[in-house]
Design an enzyme around this catalytic site. Structure first.
Site, PDB file in Angstrom:
ATOM      1  N   LEU A   4       0.879  -1.163   0.000  1.00  0.00           N
ATOM      2  CA  LEU A   4       0.000   0.000   0.000  1.00  0.00           C
ATOM      3  C   LEU A   4       0.919   1.215   0.000  1.00  0.00           C
ATOM      4  O   LEU A   4       1.883   1.262   0.765  1.00  0.00           O
ATOM      5  CB  LEU A   4      -0.902   0.026   1.246  1.00  0.00           C
ATOM      6  CG  LEU A   4      -1.990  -1.040   1.355  1.00  0.00           C
ATOM      7  CD1 LEU A   4      -2.755  -0.872   2.662  1.00  0.00           C
ATOM      8  CD2 LEU A   4      -2.947  -0.987   0.175  1.00  0.00           C
ATOM      9  N   ASP A   5       0.637   2.200  -0.847  1.00  0.00           N
ATOM     10  CA  ASP A   5       1.540   3.346  -0.891  1.00  0.00           C
ATOM     11  C   ASP A   5       1.416   4.178   0.390  1.00  0.00           C
ATOM     12  O   ASP A   5       0.545   3.953   1.226  1.00  0.00           O
ATOM     13  CB  ASP A   5       1.342   4.179  -2.156  1.00  0.00           C
ATOM     14  CG  ASP A   5      -0.020   4.852  -2.240  1.00  0.00           C
ATOM     15  OD1 ASP A   5      -0.505   5.352  -1.219  1.00  0.00           O
ATOM     16  OD2 ASP A   5      -0.604   4.881  -3.332  1.00  0.00           O
ATOM     17  N   ARG A   6       2.303   5.135   0.526  1.00  0.00           N
ATOM     18  CA  ARG A   6       2.459   5.873   1.784  1.00  0.00           C
ATOM     19  C   ARG A   6       1.152   6.493   2.274  1.00  0.00           C
ATOM     20  O   ARG A   6       0.857   6.477   3.479  1.00  0.00           O
ATOM     21  CB  ARG A   6       3.525   6.965   1.590  1.00  0.00           C
ATOM     22  CG  ARG A   6       3.826   7.758   2.847  1.00  0.00           C
ATOM     23  CD  ARG A   6       4.965   8.732   2.596  1.00  0.00           C
ATOM     24  NE  ARG A   6       5.281   9.483   3.790  1.00  0.00           N
ATOM     25  CZ  ARG A   6       6.281  10.369   3.869  1.00  0.00           C
ATOM     26  NH1 ARG A   6       7.044  10.579   2.804  1.00  0.00           N
ATOM     27  NH2 ARG A   6       6.512  11.022   4.979  1.00  0.00           N
TER      28      ARG A   6
ATOM     29  N   THR B 209      -1.972   5.624   1.384  1.00  0.00           N
ATOM     30  CA  THR B 209      -3.128   4.723   1.357  1.00  0.00           C
ATOM     31  C   THR B 209      -3.250   4.020   2.707  1.00  0.00           C
ATOM     32  O   THR B 209      -2.261   3.564   3.266  1.00  0.00           O
ATOM     33  CB  THR B 209      -2.994   3.689   0.230  1.00  0.00           C
ATOM     34  OG1 THR B 209      -2.918   4.369  -1.021  1.00  0.00           O
ATOM     35  CG2 THR B 209      -4.198   2.756   0.219  1.00  0.00           C
TER      36      THR B 209
ATOM     37  N   ARG C 295      -5.333   4.744  -8.000  1.00  0.00           N
ATOM     38  CA  ARG C 295      -5.041   6.158  -8.283  1.00  0.00           C
ATOM     39  C   ARG C 295      -4.860   6.379  -9.784  1.00  0.00           C
ATOM     40  O   ARG C 295      -5.342   7.376 -10.345  1.00  0.00           O
ATOM     41  CB  ARG C 295      -3.785   6.601  -7.524  1.00  0.00           C
ATOM     42  CG  ARG C 295      -3.942   6.557  -6.006  1.00  0.00           C
ATOM     43  CD  ARG C 295      -2.680   7.053  -5.307  1.00  0.00           C
ATOM     44  NE  ARG C 295      -2.749   6.849  -3.864  1.00  0.00           N
ATOM     45  CZ  ARG C 295      -3.330   7.680  -3.001  1.00  0.00           C
ATOM     46  NH1 ARG C 295      -3.900   8.790  -3.457  1.00  0.00           N
ATOM     47  NH2 ARG C 295      -3.347   7.426  -1.712  1.00  0.00           N
TER      48      ARG C 295
END
Length: 218
Positions: free
Chosen positions: A85-87, A89, A173
């Site tokens: 999961l990106d920063r 999210t 995204r």
């Protein structure tokens, strides 16, 4: 390298050296390498409700906070995040030391479902939702479709529930960027049937045996 060690006679099963390649051990057998007992590591499964501003990596040379810091006290075994999961999210993130299960849950062939709660920078209408179902072209030229997308009621049409199975990087995204929308908040609410119900943001819990069995049957 393991074959060489076995052939050299430094591996013992029940006190006897074994040099046969492919020798099968049985439950209860005592295996030693160079006099030291080999013990299997207990499989661990930890579910985190990830907060913002933590990156999904084992360590970061820039000194940013990582998700491993949040589950540090979960178990003595070394566990790893399943997928990323990106920063910015938030939401459901699974950790385990079960490599076989981790590969299965991230392999495209198994089409593991993920559900996201998406907040956009402006209202979206049914035509754009239809476009997501029909498919959009991403910035790298890939053509992708969502499995399901619905506007969440009473959110002024700025919030959408999205179900996907692809594991492409930053996919949600990028899907909305393809139809000229910006995602301002992204939360993963379900992964492979696991949810963050009764799990406050930033906290973790161990999976139940029933949940582990379900994942293995997925």
């Amino acid at each position: 390298e393991a074959d060489v060690l076995i052939q050299s006679g430094v591996v013992e099963v029940n006190g006897k050296p074994v040099t046969e390649m492919g020798y099968r051990i049985k439950p209860g057998d005592e295996v030693k390498y160079d006099g030291s007992l080999i013990q299997t590591e207990k499989k661990r499964y930890v579910l985190l409700n990830k907060p913002k501003d933590f990156i999904t990596t084992m360590d970061d040379p820039m000194g940013r906070r990582t998700v491993l810091q949040l589950v540090k006290g979960a178990c003595k075994e070394r566990i790893y995040p399943v997928g990323r999961l990106d920063r910015n999210t938030t939401g459901v993130l699974l950790f385990t030391n079960d490599g076989d299960l981790a590969k299965k849950l991230t392999h495209p062939r198994y089409e593991v479902k993920k559900i996201y709660h998406v907040e956009l920078d402006r209202p979206i209408d049914v035509d754009q939702i239809k476009a997501l179902h029909e498919g959009v072209t991403l910035d790298d030229g890939d053509f992708v479709k969502v499995d399901k997308a619905e506007i969440i009621v009473d959110t002024r049409s700025r919030e959408v529930g999205v179900e996907i199975h692809s594991g492409k990087n930053r996919l949600v995204r990028r899907i909305f960027e393809a139809i000229n929308y910006k995602v301002v908040r992204l939360d993963r609410v379900k992964f492979a049937g696991l949810t963050k119900k009764d799990l406050p943001r930033g906290t973790w819990r161990h999976l139940t045996s029933q949940e582990v069995d379900f994942l293995r049957m997925t």
